[in-house]
Design an enzyme around this catalytic site. Structure first.
Site, PDB file in Angstrom:
ATOM      1  N   THR A   1       0.830  -1.207   0.000  1.00  0.00           N
ATOM      2  CA  THR A   1       0.000   0.000   0.000  1.00  0.00           C
ATOM      3  C   THR A   1       0.864   1.256   0.000  1.00  0.00           C
ATOM      4  O   THR A   1       1.719   1.427   0.863  1.00  0.00           O
ATOM      5  CB  THR A   1      -0.914   0.020   1.242  1.00  0.00           C
ATOM      6  OG1 THR A   1      -1.616  -1.214   1.323  1.00  0.00           O
ATOM      7  CG2 THR A   1      -1.909   1.167   1.158  1.00  0.00           C
TER       8      THR A   1
ATOM      9  N   ASP B   1       4.670  -8.784   5.210  1.00  0.00           N
ATOM     10  CA  ASP B   1       5.390  -9.445   4.129  1.00  0.00           C
ATOM     11  C   ASP B   1       6.735  -8.753   3.923  1.00  0.00           C
ATOM     12  O   ASP B   1       6.814  -7.523   3.888  1.00  0.00           O
ATOM     13  CB  ASP B   1       4.566  -9.401   2.839  1.00  0.00           C
ATOM     14  CG  ASP B   1       5.215 -10.162   1.702  1.00  0.00           C
ATOM     15  OD1 ASP B   1       5.958 -11.115   1.989  1.00  0.00           O
ATOM     16  OD2 ASP B   1       4.982  -9.805   0.536  1.00  0.00           O
TER      17      ASP B   1
ATOM     18  N   HIS C   1       2.772  -5.503  -4.188  1.00  0.00           N
ATOM     19  CA  HIS C   1       1.478  -6.182  -4.115  1.00  0.00           C
ATOM     20  C   HIS C   1       0.505  -5.456  -5.041  1.00  0.00           C
ATOM     21  O   HIS C   1       0.167  -4.299  -4.808  1.00  0.00           O
ATOM     22  CB  HIS C   1       0.922  -6.152  -2.696  1.00  0.00           C
ATOM     23  CG  HIS C   1       1.740  -6.929  -1.709  1.00  0.00           C
ATOM     24  ND1 HIS C   1       1.574  -6.807  -0.347  1.00  0.00           N
ATOM     25  CD2 HIS C   1       2.732  -7.835  -1.883  1.00  0.00           C
ATOM     26  CE1 HIS C   1       2.416  -7.618   0.273  1.00  0.00           C
ATOM     27  NE2 HIS C   1       3.139  -8.243  -0.645  1.00  0.00           N
TER      28      HIS C   1
ATOM     29  N   MET D   1       0.905  -2.603   4.006  1.00  0.00           N
ATOM     30  CA  MET D   1       0.159  -3.225   5.080  1.00  0.00           C
ATOM     31  C   MET D   1       0.672  -4.637   5.341  1.00  0.00           C
ATOM     32  O   MET D   1       1.082  -5.332   4.423  1.00  0.00           O
ATOM     33  CB  MET D   1      -1.330  -3.279   4.695  1.00  0.00           C
ATOM     34  CG  MET D   1      -2.285  -3.629   5.817  1.00  0.00           C
ATOM     35  SD  MET D   1      -4.002  -3.608   5.226  1.00  0.00           S
ATOM     36  CE  MET D   1      -4.132  -1.904   4.683  1.00  0.00           C
TER      37      MET D   1
END
Length: 378
Positions: free
Chosen positions: A198, A320, A224, A317
């Site tokens: 994010t 990871d 992501h 977020m």
């Protein structure tokens, strides 16, 4: 106090659906809705919501134009909704560049296996970006000359304050009043790796566009992002950067001055040996939460390059990247984390910093400078 949300969409069905999901969480409350971008700009100024959910395609004034006006007049965290198409990807990236903080597909079934999962995801995203509202409000300050409000240009909606790293290394300034003075560590590198989520599209753009065309390392990027978005994102980065940026393909040879973006929905691994390393693009895996996954790529880089990787974990977020970064550190590589103030979501960098894995915490607007100093390019 509940997070106040303004829901903006020209579809009454979608406004109602989003409102029901948000109001189902006692920590949030939909205070009003708008049917087009013009109405959204006006209601944002009147109601001062904590978060806005915004459609991209709307009559009268589209979502991207509305984001620009809101960021100029009343900076507010914005979550975009868009279609998972090539055109939708380009529009979403435009919205993020204009200042929106995050996005979700309009078809929840594209990102969630069931209604409960989709509900939790939307609620979590709204709550996470709501935390940036105080920072964004502070970015609008009275002008010393006129006393009127002066909007500070946002960095993906947030201005990253220039300050020293949280845990300075040798050569770092000790006073918060002066920018940090970086010094190269003297280490030798053969690969640069960056993982983010994010807020990542804007963060990666800020970093990559400051690197020279003769950048001496290959760069691997793990963001992501849905499968239909990564090609458009790579194309955009390539057009803005001096280094060559492309969506990674199975079998790509890693070359200096080239950046390889992991394809959405897949996993990217490094294979071979230093100087002759290739990328392997594999099926995302049903059990994997992230596709692509930073841990997977970082871990494979650690096995091939050992202590020769310069790596960064940027805004995002979740956690990871923590375990992959741990593998890199254990192999002797360098890991930096983006600092809290400049993150859209301080999740992934925080996980790395709290675990004691990162050696430096850096504001976004100085990461490229730190890279150039570390590689003796500045």
């Amino acid at each position: 106090m509940a997070v106040k949300v303004l829901v903006v969409d020209d579809s009454s069905f979608f406004r109602r659906r989003v409102s029901e999901i948000i109001n189902a969480d006692p920590r949030m409350e939909v205070i009003d809705s708008a049917v087009n971008g013009k109405e959204a700009v006006e209601k944002t100024a009147q109601l001062k919501p904590d978060v806005i959910t915004m459609d991209v395609e709307m009559p009268v004034l589209d979502g991207i134009s509305a984001v620009r006006q809101i960021m100029a007049q009343t900076p507010t965290p914005i979550l975009m909704f868009s279609s998972l198409t090539h055109d939708g990807a380009k529009a979403t990236l435009d919205a993020l560049e204009a200042g929106a903080l995050d996005f979700l597909p309009k078809k929840f079934e594209d990102i969630a296996r069931n209604r409960d999962e989709a509900t939790n995801l939307l609620q979590q995203r709204v709550l996470e970006i709501a935390r940036k509202r105080p920072v964004m409000r502070r970015a609008t300050r009275p002008s010393p000359a006129s006393g009127s409000e002066q909007t500070v240009p946002p960095t993906g909606g947030v201005r990253a304050p220039a300050r020293p790293v949280s845990r300075p290394t040798a050569g770092t300034a000790s006073s918060a009043k002066a920018p940090a003075k970086f010094a190269a560590s003297g280490k030798r590198y053969q690969l640069m790796a960056i993982g983010t989520s994010t807020g990542g599209p804007v963060a990666l753009q800020k970093v990559l566009t400051k690197l020279p065309a003769n950048f001496p390392l290959p760069i691997i990027l793990i963001q992501h992002m849905p499968a239909t978005f990564t090609a458009a994102f790579a194309q955009r980065l390539n057009g803005l950067s001096k280094v060559t940026v492309a969506e990674a393909k199975d079998g790509d040879m890693l070359k200096p001055g080239h950046a390889y973006l992991a394809p959405g929905g897949m996993q990217m691994m490094v294979d071979g040996r230093p100087g002759a390393a290739r990328l392997k693009i594999l099926d995302g895996g049903e059990r994997m939460n992230y596709k692509p996954c930073v841990d997977v790529t970082f871990g494979s880089a650690a096995k091939i390059y050992g202590d020769k990787v310069l790596s960064m974990v940027l805004t995002g977020m979740g956690a990871d990247g923590r375990e992959g970064a741990r593998m890199l550190k254990n192999a002797g590589s360098t890991i930096w984390a983006q600092d809290e103030d400049s993150c859209v979501v301080y999740g992934m960098p925080q996980a790395v910093a709290k675990a004691g894995i990162s050696s430096e915490d850096l504001p976004l607007d100085r990461i490229a400078e730190r890279i150039l100093v570390e590689l003796n390019l500045k």
